[in-house]
Design a protein around this motif. Structure first.
Motif, PDB file in Angstrom:
ATOM      1  N   GLU A 237       0.858  -1.178   0.098  1.00 57.52           N
ATOM      2  CA  GLU A 237      -0.031   0.018  -0.038  1.00 57.52           C
ATOM      3  C   GLU A 237       0.906   1.288  -0.031  1.00 57.52           C
ATOM      4  N   LEU A 238       2.023   1.098   0.344  1.00 61.82           N
ATOM      5  CA  LEU A 238       3.130   2.213   0.423  1.00 61.82           C
ATOM      6  C   LEU A 238       3.854   2.558  -1.052  1.00 61.82           C
ATOM      7  N   ARG A 239       3.989   1.300  -1.625  1.00 61.07           N
ATOM      8  CA  ARG A 239       4.828   1.487  -2.688  1.00 61.07           C
ATOM      9  C   ARG A 239       4.425   2.530  -3.853  1.00 61.07           C
ATOM     10  N   PRO A 240       3.034   2.977  -3.959  1.00 60.99           N
ATOM     11  CA  PRO A 240       2.489   3.907  -5.095  1.00 60.99           C
ATOM     12  C   PRO A 240       3.157   5.188  -4.515  1.00 60.99           C
ATOM     13  N   LEU A 241       3.277   5.399  -3.192  1.00 58.88           N
ATOM     14  CA  LEU A 241       3.657   6.690  -2.486  1.00 58.88           C
ATOM     15  C   LEU A 241       5.102   7.171  -2.750  1.00 58.88           C
ATOM     16  N   ILE A 242       5.773   5.928  -3.037  1.00 62.71           N
ATOM     17  CA  ILE A 242       7.196   6.303  -3.021  1.00 62.71           C
ATOM     18  C   ILE A 242       7.731   6.978  -4.341  1.00 62.71           C
ATOM     19  N   GLY A 243       6.914   6.865  -5.271  1.00 62.65           N
ATOM     20  CA  GLY A 243       7.266   7.544  -6.499  1.00 62.65           C
ATOM     21  C   GLY A 243       8.623   7.124  -7.110  1.00 62.65           C
ATOM     22  N   ASN A 244       9.389   8.011  -7.432  1.00 61.11           N
ATOM     23  CA  ASN A 244      10.850   7.608  -8.112  1.00 61.11           C
ATOM     24  C   ASN A 244      12.110   7.745  -7.137  1.00 61.11           C
ATOM     25  N   ARG A 245      11.742   7.746  -6.003  1.00 58.52           N
ATOM     26  CA  ARG A 245      12.835   7.669  -4.796  1.00 58.52           C
ATOM     27  C   ARG A 245      13.385   6.707  -4.461  1.00 58.52           C
ATOM     28  N   ILE A 246      14.685   6.175  -4.927  1.00 53.14           N
ATOM     29  CA  ILE A 246      15.029   4.824  -4.582  1.00 53.14           C
ATOM     30  C   ILE A 246      16.046   4.899  -3.336  1.00 53.14           C
ATOM     31  N   TYR A 247      16.468   5.844  -2.655  1.00 52.99           N
ATOM     32  CA  TYR A 247      17.245   5.820  -1.501  1.00 52.99           C
ATOM     33  C   TYR A 247      16.967   7.166  -1.094  1.00 52.99           C
ATOM     34  N   ARG A 311      15.254  -4.055  -5.553  1.00 47.67           N
ATOM     35  CA  ARG A 311      13.786  -3.884  -4.892  1.00 47.67           C
ATOM     36  C   ARG A 311      13.431  -2.650  -4.941  1.00 47.67           C
ATOM     37  N   ASN A 312      14.026  -1.467  -4.538  1.00 47.49           N
ATOM     38  CA  ASN A 312      13.797   0.018  -4.541  1.00 47.49           C
ATOM     39  C   ASN A 312      13.535   0.352  -5.936  1.00 47.49           C
ATOM     40  N   ILE A 313      14.281   0.047  -6.838  1.00 52.92           N
ATOM     41  CA  ILE A 313      14.219   0.546  -8.076  1.00 52.92           C
ATOM     42  C   ILE A 313      12.950  -0.100  -8.896  1.00 52.92           C
ATOM     43  N   ALA A 314      12.857  -1.443  -8.437  1.00 52.18           N
ATOM     44  CA  ALA A 314      11.739  -1.962  -9.052  1.00 52.18           C
ATOM     45  C   ALA A 314      10.296  -1.096  -8.817  1.00 52.18           C
ATOM     46  N   VAL A 315      10.265  -0.826  -7.225  1.00 45.96           N
ATOM     47  CA  VAL A 315       9.117  -0.163  -6.961  1.00 45.96           C
ATOM     48  C   VAL A 315       8.777   1.171  -7.924  1.00 45.96           C
ATOM     49  N   ALA A 316      10.050   1.891  -7.982  1.00 47.80           N
ATOM     50  CA  ALA A 316      10.083   3.170  -8.775  1.00 47.80           C
ATOM     51  C   ALA A 316       9.699   2.965 -10.133  1.00 47.80           C
ATOM     52  N   LEU A 317      10.176   1.886 -10.783  1.00 49.95           N
ATOM     53  CA  LEU A 317       9.833   1.340 -12.007  1.00 49.95           C
ATOM     54  C   LEU A 317       8.408   1.309 -12.367  1.00 49.95           C
ATOM     55  N   ALA A 329       8.655  -1.089 -18.461  1.00 48.06           N
ATOM     56  CA  ALA A 329       8.153  -2.630 -18.827  1.00 48.06           C
ATOM     57  C   ALA A 329       9.447  -3.427 -19.164  1.00 48.06           C
ATOM     58  N   GLU A 330      10.242  -2.942 -20.220  1.00 44.23           N
ATOM     59  CA  GLU A 330      11.347  -3.528 -20.670  1.00 44.23           C
ATOM     60  C   GLU A 330      12.488  -3.807 -19.512  1.00 44.23           C
ATOM     61  N   ALA A 331      12.684  -2.901 -18.954  1.00 41.81           N
ATOM     62  CA  ALA A 331      13.726  -2.706 -17.780  1.00 41.81           C
ATOM     63  C   ALA A 331      13.270  -3.897 -16.767  1.00 41.81           C
ATOM     64  N   LEU A 332      11.952  -3.856 -16.438  1.00 43.48           N
ATOM     65  CA  LEU A 332      11.368  -4.721 -15.346  1.00 43.48           C
ATOM     66  C   LEU A 332      11.603  -6.211 -15.699  1.00 43.48           C
ATOM     67  N   ALA A 333      11.072  -6.398 -16.918  1.00 45.89           N
ATOM     68  CA  ALA A 333      11.076  -7.889 -17.720  1.00 45.89           C
ATOM     69  C   ALA A 333      12.517  -8.354 -17.473  1.00 45.89           C
ATOM     70  N   SER A 334      13.614  -7.470 -17.578  1.00 45.76           N
ATOM     71  CA  SER A 334      14.888  -7.961 -17.702  1.00 45.76           C
ATOM     72  C   SER A 334      15.343  -8.530 -16.221  1.00 45.76           C
ATOM     73  N   ARG A 335      14.757  -8.543 -15.424  1.00 42.87           N
ATOM     74  CA  ARG A 335      14.927  -8.913 -13.836  1.00 42.87           C
ATOM     75  C   ARG A 335      13.524 -10.079 -13.147  1.00 42.87           C
ATOM     76  N   HIS A 346       8.700  -7.898  -6.030  1.00 42.79           N
ATOM     77  CA  HIS A 346       8.623  -6.134  -6.544  1.00 42.79           C
ATOM     78  C   HIS A 346       8.590  -5.991  -8.018  1.00 42.79           C
ATOM     79  N   VAL A 347       9.205  -6.916  -8.556  1.00 36.67           N
ATOM     80  CA  VAL A 347       9.365  -6.647 -10.174  1.00 36.67           C
ATOM     81  C   VAL A 347       7.868  -7.141 -10.437  1.00 36.67           C
ATOM     82  N   GLY A 348       7.502  -8.169 -10.045  1.00 38.01           N
ATOM     83  CA  GLY A 348       5.872  -8.860 -10.603  1.00 38.01           C
ATOM     84  C   GLY A 348       4.952  -7.686 -10.106  1.00 38.01           C
ATOM     85  N   TRP A 349       4.998  -7.104  -8.866  1.00 37.61           N
ATOM     86  CA  TRP A 349       4.001  -5.962  -8.533  1.00 37.61           C
ATOM     87  C   TRP A 349       4.172  -4.738  -9.487  1.00 37.61           C
ATOM     88  N   ALA A 350       5.397  -4.577  -9.805  1.00 34.86           N
ATOM     89  CA  ALA A 350       5.767  -3.412 -10.623  1.00 34.86           C
ATOM     90  C   ALA A 350       4.965  -3.554 -12.062  1.00 34.86           C
TER      91      ALA A 350
END
Length: 355
Positions: A237-247, A311-317, A329-335, A346-350
């Motif tokens: 429930e918090l993942r959409p709120l993270i936006g593009n913040r990875i660290y 994990r963090n970047i997958a959420v942002a993607l 989508a292409e970046a996520l598919a690679s992992r 996290h990639v599946g969710w993304a």
């Protein structure tokens, strides 16, 4: 004479030579802070940071942590990179409007502050010993059960803002804190009065509403905690709120009116490293573990490891994909078949955010 005001002035002068912006002196009686600390722990606001509960009241009892301690020298060091523009707050907020860009918290774009402050605090202690003779001491930089912000506010470094960080009228909050516990009595610095007034900008801007009340932070909802300290799956429930913040997350500091007075660092250590600022999420997601370790050598980011980095970047993607960034989508598919179950989940969710 030890404990005299001239010695404190000398310590301040030595500290400035080492790049510190301000020195204060605190006493060791923090008993009035214990009830608030214990309530915070009882509410579980520390999340998975079990060490905070393990040490309990020792955080508020410097003389128990380091026997013989009678005073605490607090040190402050500005960390805005030397090339920071005058409108830096607006520049940083604009990054949030570019969903394909990866955002690393400002403090983490340069060298690991633990290393910088620890080395310079050790040098400061050595120079003090050259002035007064051998004395018992131990330096800390966010590295032990120390009530850092409490000691800083008691020693005149600023006041506790509603976001819980220390604020100074002349320097905002963009600075690191460090301490030297010493066995010699020094005159305590006078605390400053708070100047937040009725402003609640930091509370209002927090993407996850982690600041549950003035000076009360539920770390379990804080993006800095979730992307740095939290070891497992980020709550869905918090993942959409993270936006593009990875660290990390700087929003509560970016919005603060006092940070228009934030000072640039005098040191090159905190200059932004190439590769950590203005990069696309896809580019950073493609780093192998070897590349991650190479790019983050000497950086605070390295301590989260490659798995949590992905994990963090997958959420942002995933958030970028929902915002219309088709190449996410292409970046996520690679992992998608990554060996780590944490990364795969996290990639599946993304990927599902495209639906």
């Amino acid at each position: 004479m030890i404990g005299s005001h001239p010695l404190v002035l000398r310590i301040q002068a030595l500290a400035r030579e080492l790049g510190f912006s301000q020195i204060g002196i605190a006493g060791v009686d923090l008993s009035s802070a214990e009830p608030g600390l214990m309530q915070w722990l009882a509410q579980g606001f520390h999340g998975e940071m079990h060490y905070m509960a393990t040490h309990g009241t020792r955080r508020a009892r410097p003389a128990e942590l380091v026997p013989g301690t009678v005073s605490v020298i607090t040190a402050r060091m500005n960390y805005l990179p030397r090339a920071t523009p005058a409108d830096w707050q607006a520049v940083e907020f604009a990054r949030l409007e570019r969903p394909g860009e990866a955002i690393v918290s400002v403090y983490a774009r340069g060298r690991d502050y633990h290393k910088v402050l620890r080395n310079r605090l050790a040098t400061l202690a050595t120079r003090i010993a050259e002035e007064v003779g051998p004395f018992g001491h131990r330096a800390f930089t966010d590295s032990a059960p120390v009530l850092e912000a409490e000691l800083a506010s008691r020693s005149g470094q600023g006041w506790r803002g509603k976001h819980t960080l220390v604020l100074d009228r002349d320097a905002g909050s963009m600075f690191f804190l460090g301490e030297i516990y010493v066995d010699m009595a020094l005159p305590e610095s006078a605390p400053v009065t708070p100047h937040c007034g009725s402003c609640s900008a930091c509370i209002d801007v927090c993407p996850t509403q982690a600041i549950v009340a003035p000076q009360r932070l539920d770390a379990r909802r804080c993006i800095s905690y979730l992307t740095i300290e939290h070891p497992g799956a980020i709550p869905a429930e918090l993942r959409p709120l993270i936006g593009n913040r990875i660290y990390g997350c700087d929003d509560c500091q970016l919005i603060c009116p006092w940070n228009k007075f934030a000072k640039k660092s005098a040191l090159p250590d905190f200059d932004a490293r190439e590769g950590l600022t203005g990069r696309t999420l896809g580019a950073l997601f493609a780093w192998s573990e070897e590349e991650f370790l190479r790019h983050t050598e000497g950086s605070p980011i390295r301590r989260i490891g490659h798995e949590r980095w992905l994990r963090n970047i997958a959420v942002a993607l995933g958030n970028a994909l929902r915002a219309g960034e088709a190449d996410a989508a292409e970046a996520l598919a690679s992992r998608a078949e990554h060996p780590s179950a944490l990364v795969r989940e996290h990639v599946g969710w993304a990927l599902a955010q495209a639906d």
